[in-house]
Design a protein around this motif. Structure first.
Motif, PDB file in Angstrom:
ATOM      1  N   TYR A   5      12.732 -24.285  24.435  1.00  0.00           N
ATOM      2  CA  TYR A   5      12.368 -25.282  25.447  1.00  0.00           C
ATOM      3  C   TYR A   5      12.488 -26.699  24.896  1.00  0.00           C
ATOM      4  CZ  TYR A   5      10.937 -21.791  28.808  1.00  0.00           C
ATOM      5  OH  TYR A   5      10.958 -20.767  29.727  1.00  0.00           O
ATOM      6  N   SER A   7      13.557 -30.372  24.279  1.00  0.00           N
ATOM      7  CA  SER A   7      13.977 -31.360  25.259  1.00  0.00           C
ATOM      8  C   SER A   7      14.767 -32.505  24.608  1.00  0.00           C
ATOM      9  CB  SER A   7      12.717 -31.885  25.967  1.00  0.00           C
ATOM     10  OG  SER A   7      12.986 -33.048  26.673  1.00  0.00           O
ATOM     11  N   HIS A   8      14.120 -33.287  23.777  1.00  0.00           N
ATOM     12  CA  HIS A   8      14.795 -34.445  23.174  1.00  0.00           C
ATOM     13  C   HIS A   8      14.003 -34.897  21.952  1.00  0.00           C
ATOM     14  CE1 HIS A   8      11.684 -36.044  25.865  1.00  0.00           C
ATOM     15  NE2 HIS A   8      11.621 -37.082  25.059  1.00  0.00           N
ATOM     16  N   GLU A  36      10.564 -33.154  20.992  1.00  0.00           N
ATOM     17  CA  GLU A  36       9.743 -32.918  22.195  1.00  0.00           C
ATOM     18  C   GLU A  36      10.230 -31.658  22.924  1.00  0.00           C
ATOM     19  OE1 GLU A  36       7.257 -34.953  23.146  1.00  0.00           O
ATOM     20  OE2 GLU A  36       7.631 -36.783  21.957  1.00  0.00           O
ATOM     21  N   TYR A  37       9.295 -30.998  23.591  1.00  0.00           N
ATOM     22  CA  TYR A  37       9.606 -29.760  24.317  1.00  0.00           C
ATOM     23  C   TYR A  37       9.184 -29.882  25.781  1.00  0.00           C
ATOM     24  CZ  TYR A  37      10.329 -27.857  19.701  1.00  0.00           C
ATOM     25  OH  TYR A  37      10.811 -27.639  18.443  1.00  0.00           O
ATOM     26  N   GLN A  38       9.784 -29.045  26.626  1.00  0.00           N
ATOM     27  CA  GLN A  38       9.374 -28.983  28.039  1.00  0.00           C
ATOM     28  C   GLN A  38       8.177 -28.044  28.155  1.00  0.00           C
ATOM     29  OE1 GLN A  38      13.497 -27.882  29.236  1.00  0.00           O
ATOM     30  NE2 GLN A  38      13.277 -29.610  30.655  1.00  0.00           N
ATOM     31  N   GLU A  40       5.495 -28.113  30.041  1.00  0.00           N
ATOM     32  CA  GLU A  40       5.015 -27.726  31.379  1.00  0.00           C
ATOM     33  C   GLU A  40       5.794 -26.515  31.903  1.00  0.00           C
ATOM     34  OE1 GLU A  40       2.295 -28.761  33.048  1.00  0.00           O
ATOM     35  OE2 GLU A  40       1.936 -29.763  31.130  1.00  0.00           O
ATOM     36  N   GLU A  41       7.092 -26.515  31.666  1.00  0.00           N
ATOM     37  CA  GLU A  41       7.923 -25.370  32.043  1.00  0.00           C
ATOM     38  C   GLU A  41       7.519 -24.118  31.260  1.00  0.00           C
ATOM     39  OE1 GLU A  41      10.457 -24.646  34.315  1.00  0.00           O
ATOM     40  OE2 GLU A  41       9.439 -26.437  35.086  1.00  0.00           O
ATOM     41  N   GLU A  63      10.584 -20.258  21.410  1.00  0.00           N
ATOM     42  CA  GLU A  63      10.545 -21.210  22.523  1.00  0.00           C
ATOM     43  C   GLU A  63      10.056 -22.580  22.073  1.00  0.00           C
ATOM     44  OE1 GLU A  63       9.215 -18.177  22.648  1.00  0.00           O
ATOM     45  OE2 GLU A  63       9.927 -17.116  24.447  1.00  0.00           O
ATOM     46  N   GLU A 253       0.686 -29.309  20.781  1.00  0.00           N
ATOM     47  CA  GLU A 253       1.541 -28.537  21.691  1.00  0.00           C
ATOM     48  C   GLU A 253       0.780 -27.336  22.256  1.00  0.00           C
ATOM     49  OE1 GLU A 253       5.739 -29.875  19.518  1.00  0.00           O
ATOM     50  OE2 GLU A 253       5.059 -27.799  19.300  1.00  0.00           O
TER      51      GLU A 253
END
Lengths: 398, 398
Positions: A5, A7-8, A36-38, A40-41, A63, A253
């Motif tokens: 997951y 992200s950026h 950074e990770y998503q 919420e998803e 993940e 996290e």
């Protein structure tokens, strides 16, 4: 469901963002970058119980790691190190609920394997073929061996006073090894020059963003091993401080995922009196450290005169109501012996420093008797055989 | 459901039986004793899927181990070592399905931890407070450290030529360490004398029945890690041979439980050309070996001139259509380097011997290209730093 997951990348200082699809080193502003990770998803799709049956390596948390495809994983089976109850040592310290997280039981014999496994895997995903780094020994050994597994060229620059066993590890991997007179900061300057001249990937501490992601799995494992109820205090031997930064990041996290609740553990940065820039900064309530001149300690891994991520280490301490403590070499070696003779664990001097610090903090009341405390042993004692005095009669065969 | 399904001890030679409730050494007839379990009962109550979520240590198989109460377990988190695919090495050997089971990633850095954990736990259950043993290094280190954890006194007798790092491990544990000029067989004589004089517990290889139970968990883990479908060939560096005996024993037990089907893997005893009594016996189709005089090899752990369990090793080879192979020190050290540079694993010379043997057996057609092969690396290469040649320029600080 995606494998990762991720992200950026974000700069914790100037808040610039960067893509994880390209090679990145430091931010333009000079700061290390964080992944950074998503979350919420991910929160919708994964729960701790899903992880229970996965293989006992750090990849069980894929993940929350930055590698997008399982095909890019470069693994020697690292992670899920034992969390060992140490009741006899605990009684000796008046901390009955004391545990040692034993990072000796991991490929290459030190916690550096975590950073190397994730860092090298991401480098492979990015198509990188060559890297260079300064090291106090264990990180160089780990990165050299994982680089060999990933078919990458590695150049390692090591102080001549670093534990000699790590030379063998670097050398047998096929890495290019340079020894220098000086400290890791001097080795860092030589690497910076190489990197500038040849354009190769600089995997110095925090100069690439992914090592920290490997290290953070220590925090996730501690959470899982305590069944997602965190201990009160975690002590960490602090050189570059990546492990402490990583553990703190993992807890944030896990909080965002709702997997852990309540107060975070108070994080303790343990240093040597011979090299204690973080302790000095913390005592002065500063947000960054000063270069420590003429540093020296038997715990070679924490002989780091100035950490690039000092501000992140200090933030983790301040945000968790933690502290920073320096202990001297004699205290470490005494604890190293005590831990072996009471608990059967031959820990490294850096790991022993955390026990010495726990003793200081229990004696001055900062740690309470009923608290649950985790001390991180970052590697095998047998990498430093010279720290052990052996006094043995040689019998003649009769 | 009982914690352990242990039943009694049996002599594999004269079939006498003994209780597991009392301290036992060898059978009256001089043979090692083997542990028997109530497998028919266990079969009704446990299936492989029950094990999947248990903690990643060898204690996940506690029903098949001889300790009756969990309270007596003395553990440093040993077991569930990585089974590492080695495709590049495999291509080099023309054995694409080659795996290394890495026993370096275990407390004390060698597979000896398994025998020590189970042996010491059972000794604790039996109320034993003091033990003695001869060793080539790694076993002594492991037993000394686990004994310390269990509050037992340990006396370790070690050849002066054994890897010096293991002295540090024994010494820091608080064990009484003696060095001798000679081989493990000479050390064994000194221990026998001490034991006879003082009545302490003799934990020499196979002189107590429980070490083998710890070692057999390597076999159970290999079965579980391959999802209960066994590989075609397993290569094991053979000194005392306890691991091979244990792996064979575990497979027989898993067959009786119905957890595995079909042919057992062909078991290969790998020795050094400098010390190959099992290979000689196998070539001569004998059921026991002769004492090997003037034995010598860089793979110190397999410098065992005559194994007490030789007949059990040979039985395991014959019953599985296995074989015995000797390789020389140069071959081992070449493979050690190749494994590190291709796969990132710094294995010990004994482990490297299994790769050298796999090469021989593939070249002569005994191993087929499509077969799945597991080579056991029994410990960390870094315990033998002198086997690595380091040729490094020292740069001066500028």
């Amino acid at each position: 469901m995606p494998f990762s997951y991720v992200s950026h990348l974000t700069c914790p200082k100037c808040k610039r963002t960067y893509s994880v699809r390209k090679k990145q080193q430091l931010c333009f502003c000079g700061s290390p970058l964080l992944v950074e990770y998503q979350l919420e998803e991910l929160k919708k799709n994964l729960s701790p119980t899903d992880i229970g049956e996965r293989e006992p390596s750090l990849w069980r948390y894929h993940e929350l790691l930055p590698i997008k495809s399982a095909d890019h994983i470069v693994s020697l089976g690292e992670g899920m190190t034992p969390l060992i109850p140490t009741p006899k040592l605990g009684r000796n310290l008046s901390i009955p609920n004391l545990y040692i997280k034993d990072e000796g039981t991991i490929p290459t014999g030190s916690f550096k394997a975590r950073g190397a496994a994730v860092g090298i895997s991401k480098a492979k995903e990015l198509g990188i073929r060559e890297l260079a780094m300064p090291t106090n020994g264990n990180a160089g050994a780990a990165w050299a061996l994982y680089a060999a597994r990933a078919d990458m060229k590695a150049t390692i620059v090591l102080p001549v006073d670093a534990p000699t066993i790590t030379r063998a590890e670097c050398s047998i991997s096929g890495a290019k090894l340079h020894l220098i007179h000086g400290r890791i900061s001097d080795a860092g300057k030589i690497v910076a020059q190489m990197v500038a001249e040849k354009g190769i990937y600089d995997v110095s501490t925090l100069k690439e963003p992914y090592r920290i992601e490997g290290k953070k799995t220590m925090g996730i494992e501690i959470a899982e091993q305590f069944n997602w109820k965190l201990p009160d205090v975690i002590l960490y031997p602090t050189g570059g401080g990546v492990g402490l930064i990583g553990i703190y990041k993992s807890f944030k996290e896990l909080q965002n995922l709702g997997w852990i609740q309540g107060r975070l553990p108070r994080l303790v940065a343990v240093q040597s009196t011979g090299c204690a820039p973080i302790v000095k900064a913390w005592k002065e309530k500063k947000n960054s450290s000063e270069f420590c001149t003429n540093s020296t300690t038997v715990a070679f891994g924490i002989n780091v005169p100035k950490a690039l991520g000092d501000f992140l280490v200090l933030e983790a301490i301040y945000q968790t109501d933690g502290c920073a403590v320096a202990v001297d070499d004699d205290m470490m070696l005494q604890e190293q012996k005590r831990v072996a003779s009471l608990e059967g664990l031959f820990i490294c001097p850096e790991g022993a420093a955390t026990i010495a610090a726990a003793r200081v903090l229990r004696e001055n009341g900062w740690i309470q008797e009923q608290e649950t405390v985790v001390a991180l042993n970052t590697g095998l004692g047998l990498k430093y055989p010279n720290t052990v005095q052996i006094d043995t009669p040689v019998l003649l065969e009769d």
